[in-house]
Structure formats: C-alpha cells, structure tokens
Write a protein that holds these residues in place. Structure first.
Motif, mmCIF file in Angstrom:
data_model
loop_
_atom_site.group_PDB
_atom_site.id
_atom_site.type_symbol
_atom_site.label_atom_id
_atom_site.label_comp_id
_atom_site.label_asym_id
_atom_site.label_seq_id
_atom_site.Cartn_x
_atom_site.Cartn_y
_atom_site.Cartn_z
ATOM 1 N N SER A 71 5.785 -0.052 -2.140
ATOM 2 C CA SER A 71 5.909 -0.802 -3.411
ATOM 3 C C SER A 71 5.148 -0.175 -4.565
ATOM 4 O O SER A 71 5.676 -0.087 -5.679
ATOM 5 C CB SER A 71 5.454 -2.260 -3.209
ATOM 6 O OG SER A 71 6.301 -2.882 -2.256
ATOM 7 N N PRO A 72 3.914 0.293 -4.420
ATOM 8 C CA PRO A 72 3.233 0.914 -5.570
ATOM 9 C C PRO A 72 3.943 2.159 -6.080
ATOM 10 O O PRO A 72 3.885 2.473 -7.270
ATOM 11 C CB PRO A 72 1.845 1.242 -5.033
ATOM 12 C CG PRO A 72 1.648 0.317 -3.896
ATOM 13 C CD PRO A 72 2.985 0.126 -3.281
ATOM 14 N N ALA A 73 4.619 2.869 -5.249
ATOM 15 C CA ALA A 73 5.293 4.091 -5.695
ATOM 16 C C ALA A 73 6.490 3.792 -6.572
ATOM 17 O O ALA A 73 6.799 4.545 -7.504
ATOM 18 C CB ALA A 73 5.729 4.901 -4.480
ATOM 19 N N TYR A 74 7.181 2.669 -6.364
ATOM 20 C CA TYR A 74 8.375 2.318 -7.132
ATOM 21 C C TYR A 74 8.140 1.126 -8.076
ATOM 22 O O TYR A 74 9.089 0.511 -8.527
ATOM 23 C CB TYR A 74 9.522 1.986 -6.170
ATOM 24 C CG TYR A 74 9.932 3.159 -5.292
ATOM 25 C CD1 TYR A 74 10.759 4.151 -5.810
ATOM 26 C CD2 TYR A 74 9.489 3.239 -3.988
ATOM 27 C CE1 TYR A 74 11.125 5.207 -5.010
ATOM 28 C CE2 TYR A 74 9.854 4.303 -3.187
ATOM 29 C CZ TYR A 74 10.669 5.298 -3.700
ATOM 30 O OH TYR A 74 11.028 6.338 -2.914
ATOM 31 N N SER A 75 6.915 0.772 -8.321
ATOM 32 C CA SER A 75 6.650 -0.426 -9.148
ATOM 33 C C SER A 75 7.076 -0.231 -10.611
ATOM 34 O O SER A 75 7.513 -1.165 -11.269
ATOM 35 C CB SER A 75 5.151 -0.787 -9.086
ATOM 36 O OG SER A 75 4.386 0.311 -9.570
ATOM 37 N N LYS A 76 6.998 0.956 -11.149
ATOM 38 C CA LYS A 76 7.339 1.208 -12.552
ATOM 39 C C LYS A 76 8.816 1.548 -12.735
ATOM 40 O O LYS A 76 9.392 1.248 -13.766
ATOM 41 C CB LYS A 76 6.490 2.347 -13.096
ATOM 42 C CG LYS A 76 5.007 2.012 -13.152
ATOM 43 C CD LYS A 76 4.209 3.183 -13.698
ATOM 44 C CE LYS A 76 2.719 2.841 -13.731
ATOM 45 N NZ LYS A 76 1.910 3.963 -14.277
ATOM 46 N N THR A 77 9.434 2.156 -11.834
ATOM 47 C CA THR A 77 10.818 2.623 -11.987
ATOM 48 C C THR A 77 11.829 1.749 -11.265
ATOM 49 O O THR A 77 13.017 1.799 -11.587
ATOM 50 C CB THR A 77 10.938 4.060 -11.450
ATOM 51 O OG1 THR A 77 10.580 4.089 -10.078
ATOM 52 C CG2 THR A 77 10.036 4.995 -12.250
ATOM 53 N N TYR A 134 0.816 -1.231 0.000
ATOM 54 C CA TYR A 134 0.000 0.000 0.000
ATOM 55 C C TYR A 134 0.849 1.281 0.000
ATOM 56 O O TYR A 134 0.522 2.259 -0.663
ATOM 57 C CB TYR A 134 -0.942 0.001 1.207
ATOM 58 C CG TYR A 134 -1.858 1.197 1.253
ATOM 59 C CD1 TYR A 134 -2.987 1.240 0.421
ATOM 60 C CD2 TYR A 134 -1.611 2.266 2.106
ATOM 61 C CE1 TYR A 134 -3.829 2.336 0.445
ATOM 62 C CE2 TYR A 134 -2.458 3.370 2.136
ATOM 63 C CZ TYR A 134 -3.560 3.409 1.309
ATOM 64 O OH TYR A 134 -4.397 4.490 1.316
ATOM 65 N N TRP A 135 1.978 1.257 0.701
ATOM 66 C CA TRP A 135 2.726 2.505 0.883
ATOM 67 C C TRP A 135 3.939 2.605 -0.046
ATOM 68 O O TRP A 135 3.991 3.469 -0.906
ATOM 69 C CB TRP A 135 3.203 2.634 2.352
ATOM 70 C CG TRP A 135 2.081 2.755 3.329
ATOM 71 C CD1 TRP A 135 1.635 1.797 4.158
ATOM 72 C CD2 TRP A 135 1.262 3.904 3.517
ATOM 73 N NE1 TRP A 135 0.572 2.234 4.883
ATOM 74 C CE2 TRP A 135 0.310 3.558 4.511
ATOM 75 C CE3 TRP A 135 1.191 5.173 2.951
ATOM 76 C CZ2 TRP A 135 -0.667 4.428 4.956
ATOM 77 C CZ3 TRP A 135 0.230 6.053 3.407
ATOM 78 C CH2 TRP A 135 -0.692 5.695 4.394
#
Length: 663
Positions: free
Chosen positions: A632-638, A629-630
C-alpha cells in the motif's frame, strides 16, 4: 818381474799383460773354471772336435768353437721320398678295400678298370692317381655284370629305391624334430582376425595388428602367466592394420594400414613420423609426393635402418627415408603386359637389399635392382600366378637363391632366382581367404611354412610344413577352429607365432631348443595388484608459519586415513535418508516432507501441523490493513480509488439484461 796368471772363462782367455809369444806356454799353465776351461786332454783332441771349417774359423778368431747347440739339419729330398712311399702304400691299401667291396659287381674283371697287380706302368700311374679310380661306363654295363653274376637288375634297382626311401624318411624325421612344437601358448588379441604379427630382432617384444584397428604390444620379460599386453592403441583411426614390421635395430616399427599413409612408431607405440599423402587429382604418380590410394604392404630395408618400402593401389612402389617423410625417396611404377597400370599387392627386399620384388594383381612377378635406376625391371615373369588373384606374400630365403610366393589362387610356389622361368614346384589346394596370408622359410632354409584358411567342410585351420629339397609335406599342425593367417618363425627365439582368424595368437616352442620368449612368461605366476582406494593429498610444508597455522606432519599415512574416516566433513558423509516412521531427521519435524521443508526452510516460526493455514493468515489481516508496510505505501500516491459494486446494483443489472418474450 813376476807375472800373474791369466783369468779365463770357458774358452775365452783374458790377459792384457801377456805377449803373443808367451801364449802357447800360458795356455798350458792357466787355471780353469769348471767345464768352461781347457786342459791338456782337450788340447790333444782339439783337432778332432773342430773338424768343421766354420767352427775352426770361429775358434781362431773368437777363442771358442760355437754359439751353443746347432739347429737340426733336415734332408728335404729324403723326406719327400719317404712321404711318396707312404702315400703309395696307403693308396694300395685303399684300392684293395674298394675292389673287395665291388666284387659282387665284378668290377675287377672289367678290362677298363686297371687292377693293382698289373705291370710297372700301372704302378707308376697309381703313384700319380689320388683316390680309387672311377670305372668307365659303370651305369651302362652295370646290368650286364649283374646278369653274369645271376642277380636280377630290377631287384637291385628296387633295393636302391628302398634305401633312398629310408634316407628320405630319416630326413623327414630330422625335419620334424627340428620344428618347435612340443608346447603351445595362446595369447588373446581381441575378437577379430589377427592380420599382422611382428617381433623385434632381439625377441624381447611382439606386436600384433588386427582388422579391429588396434595394435597390441607384448613384452615377454614383463608378462606373467596371464599373458596380457602392456599397451593397446589405434594409430590409424578406422583403418585395418595390414602389415607390421620392426626395423633391423628394433627401435621403430612400420605400420601399414588400408589408408594411403604409412606410419612409423617407436617401441612404446608413440608416433615418430607419418608419410605424406599425395594429390589424388594428378594422374602422373611421379609428380605426387606420396601415395594417393590405399596401401597393400610394406617392409624395411635389411641393411639400411632409415629406409623402408611401401606398395599401394595407385600402381606404384615408393621408397621412403625416416629423415624426410614429406617426400618419397624413389618411385617405381608397375606396368602390365599391355603397358597399362597394375597394382602391386605385395613387396619385399631380398636378404642383401639389392633386389626389390613385387607381386602384382595381374599375376606377374617383377624385380628391380636397387643399385640402378628403377626404369626397367631386372627380372620379369608374366603369369606367375592367376590373373586377378592377389599375391599375398613374397619371401626370400636366407641364402638368397630361392623365392616363395603365396597367392589367393590357393597355391604357393617355390622359385629359383637363377632359373626364373619356371617354378621349382607348386603346392596346391591351399585355401586362402585373406589377402594377408603369408609364407616364410625356416631359419635353416630346409622347410617352407604357410597357413591354410579354414574351408567350409573343415573343422580347423592348419599350419603346413614343406621340405624345400624333396617338395613333400613334412608335418602339419591343427592350430585352432578358425583361419590361420599370419606365421612368424623367429630365428633367434626358435619359436613360431601364428595369427588366427578368431583374434588369438598361438605361440609354439620347444622346451629344449627354444630360448626366452614365451618360456619366460609361462613360469611366472599371476598376482593381483593391490589397488589403493584413497589417494592422500600432498602436504604443504610451511616451516616459518605461526603455530596456530602450522600443519602437523602425519607420522603414518594409514593412521591419518583412519582418523579422516571418522571425521564426517573430511570423509564427506552423506545425509541420513528420509523415510517414514521413527528415526532420522523427519522425526524431529513431522511425518511428511512438506512439514520438514516448512519448518526448516520456509518459516522462521514453528507452525503446528493441526492448525488451519487460512486462520493463520487472516490473523494478520487487521494489522495489515491498519499499518500497511509492503504494497500500500508504494501505490498510495498513484493508485486510484477503487470502486466496488454493491448487491443492489447487481440485481438491477440482471433485471435489465433480461428481455421480454415476444410473441
């Protein structure tokens, strides 16, 4: 025709119808009113009653003899003769009494003295002589006459000396009684020496200055037995106070400190003006607007309330006006005998304000006439005191003929202005340590007062009183175990104020002869002032506010204060203390401070104290990996795919890193 009787009042006849020919017959038949009328007896004695020609003329014209009682007539010649005769008789009696008193000196046998029983020529001379005659050559022939009588002239002289000593002792006793010293009061200024004392002309307030830079104001009407000053201030910052003096009206006070600028304060201590400072880079003092060096003294004009005088180390005296503090009014330069500058250490006006006197560091006394230009001195005396010793005080007598000077050469001198070449007397062995030690005259000019600083061998400072006529010490007072610097004998209060070196101010007064002043304070009991601990806030009045917003008017401030005391918000009650054990806010959350912080501030859910924190965190690891939620989703693409090292790779790397041992 029948004529009526005429009506008369006294001796005035009134009848318009009667002829002058019938006047003689009418007078005989006329009626009278009391004693004012005339009758037959009066007619017979009329010539005897009016013998005087003036009275007869009045009677013939007006009909009456005079205007009441005549004034008494005095015979001047007879009165003069009677007065001379009585004077001659009294003169004879007085002459006989004086001759009886002078019989032991055999003055009656002296041919030069006329006797009362001489010829008629002597009697005629006695009439012109007023008072007993003075014997001729009495002083030269007195010893011869006493020898004729068998009296020793030396014994007679001793008797005269004894009588004069008795008279002097009586005078000293009278002077001692006139000193107000039956009671004393001590006021505490501070811990440093009191170098200036001033009282207003009315005697209502006292001001004291010290070398601790402070000025204290004392109000006798408002003080009680505790003798506390009502105001303390430092008007000149870090400069010792050298001189204080109230003006002739008592509304302002002159403050002279060791700075170059004098100040004027009002009765409550607020600044009225400050003199301007001169340019210290200009050599000609006449070109500067004010003093360029430290002040030594100052005083007010005794007649003009706007004018005051200051003296400074820049060798000048300057006259100032209250209305124009930005420039001096007049300038006086002090010169030594060689023509160079000399610094004045003390200055004063005489009682009329016509003379300005200054005592200089070279020991000279210089005076100028205030009504003339200050170019040349009116009176000048070189060597009045020792050269190099400061003249600490100049004081004029109340009559204005005498002058007293006090110097640091341990002397005090009394001068007569009419004969200014030599002092009348010199009072020696008066130790002076402070350059502000002063002297002054008593209100009747019969005594001279000064203070003595404490020597090494002495145990106390003294206040000395000297007779100005016989130049003898009348009395002395042991004031305190310190120096006596300033003295002030107030003529209206008849009290003596003494400034001491230990920071105290002694007040001496007499219970019968002194008025007000310290007597008002001693009788008042000291009462402690009740201090209010809580100050109630001001109430805002809103008469048109709605009932729900309207403030209730408190009936009593005390009840409102008690009510607010029980309210923890209004009284701002502090939180209960955190301590181990039972009770308080710690008992509800745990036994330690960290548990209390975690429960109330850190976590919303309760955590038991016996639970392992690692297990509590790993409980949510699987859920965080499956549903991030905090982070992993923020860095999933990069974020690149992570590559982790396995255990087999670790073993091969370690074997390869090891090198074979070479022989």
């Amino acid at each position: 025709m029948k004529r009526s009787k005429a009506i008369i009042f006294g001796k005035i006849n009134a009848d318009c119808l009667r002829n002058p020919a019938e006047e003689t017959s009418a007078v005989k038949t006329v009626g009278t009113f009391g004693t004012f009328g005339s009758n037959q007896k009066n007619d017979t004695t009329k010539d005897e009653e009016y013998k005087d020609t003036e009275a007869k003329g009045i009677y013939e014209v007006m009909g009456f003899g005079g205007f009441g009682k005549k004034s008494k007539q005095f015979d001047i010649e007879e009165m003069v003769t009677e007065a001379t005769e009585t004077a001659r008789i009294r003169h004879k009696d007085a002459l006989e009494k004086t001759t009886d008193k002078l019989k032991p000196l055999s003055l009656s046998n002296d041919p030069s003295v006329p006797s009362p029983n001489d010829s008629s020529d002597s009697e005629s001379n006695e009439e012109d002589l007023i008072g007993p005659p003075v014997p001729k050559d009495l002083s030269s022939t007195q010893d011869d006459r006493t020898e004729k009588l068998g009296v020793d002239p030396s014994a007679e002289r001793n008797h005269a000396v004894d009588s004069s000593d008795e008279d002097n002792s009586d005078d000293e006793q009278d002077l001692t009684k006139s000193i107000p010293m039956s009671h004393e009061v001590e006021m505490l200024h501070g811990s440093k020496a009191v170098t200036s004392v001033a009282a207003d002309p009315a005697g209502a307030r006292l001001a004291t200055g010290s070398i601790d830079y402070e000025i204290r104001f004392w109000d006798f009407a408002g003080m009680d037995a505790s003798l506390q000053s009502f105001r303390t201030l430092q008007p000149c910052e870090n400069h010792p106070i050298l001189s204080l003096q109230y003006s002739i009206t008592g509304d302002v006070i002159l403050v002279v400190s060791s700075s170059s600028q004098a100040k004027v304060l009002d009765r409550d201590g607020f600044e009225v003006l400050e003199c301007v400072k001169g340019d210290q880079y200009i050599s000609d003092m006449a070109r500067t607007k004010g003093h360029t060096a430290s002040l030594n003294g100052g005083c007010w004009h005794p007649k003009v309330r706007e004018e005051f005088l200051t003296c400074s180390q820049d060798s000048t005296l300057r006259l100032w006006d209250i209305e124009k503090p930005n420039l001096h009014k007049s300038l006086i330069k002090c010169r030594a005998q060689n023509g160079l500058k000399t610094a004045p250490t003390a200055c004063a006006y005489n009682r009329d304000g016509y003379l300005i006197a200054a005592g200089c560091i070279d020991g000279s006394l210089q005076m100028w006439d205030h009504r003339k230009m200050f170019v040349n001195t009116t009176l000048m005396l070189r060597g009045a005191h020792q050269n190099g010793s400061e003249i600490s005080c100049i004081c004029f007598s109340y009559l204005g003929n005498s002058l007293a000077t006090r110097s640091c050469d341990d002397t005090m001198k009394l001068w007569d202005i009419r004969a200014f070449k030599k002092p009348l007397t010199v009072f020696e062995d008066l130790f002076s340590r402070y350059p502000t030690t002063d002297c002054m005259f008593s209100p009747d000019d019969r005594m001279l007062i000064t203070g003595e600083n404490m020597k090494k061998d002495s145990t106390s400072g003294r206040l000395l009183f000297y007779d100005t006529s016989s130049f003898t010490k009348v009395n002395e007072i042991s004031v305190t175990d310190s120096h006596v610097i300033r003295t002030l004998w107030h003529p209206k209060l008849n009290q003596i104020f003494v400034g001491c070196g230990n920071g105290t101010v002694k007040v001496y007064y007499d219970e019968k002869r002194s008025l007000r002043g310290a007597k008002l304070c001693v009788v008042k009991t000291h009462r402690k002032v009740k201090q209010v601990g809580v100050v109630a806030a001001q109430q805002i009045l809103t008469p048109h506010a709605l009932p729900m917003f309207r403030q209730e008017k408190p009936k009593s401030i005390r009840k409102q204060m008690e009510k607010d005391r029980h309210d923890p918000v209004k009284s701002r009650r502090p939180d209960l203390p955190i301590s181990s054990g039972q009770g308080g806010r710690v008992a509800q959350s745990g036994g330690t401070l960290s548990s209390y912080v975690i429960r109330n501030l850190g976590l919303s859910k309760r955590v038991e104290d016996d639970q392992d924190p690692r297990e509590a965190i790993l409980r949510f690891a699987k859920e965080a990996a499956e549903n991030p939620y905090w982070v992993s989703p923020a860095y999933s693409k990069t974020q690149p795919k992570p590559i982790f090292q396995t255990d087999e790779d670790d073993e091969t790397e370690e074997s390869a890193s090891k090198k074979q041992k070479t022989e």
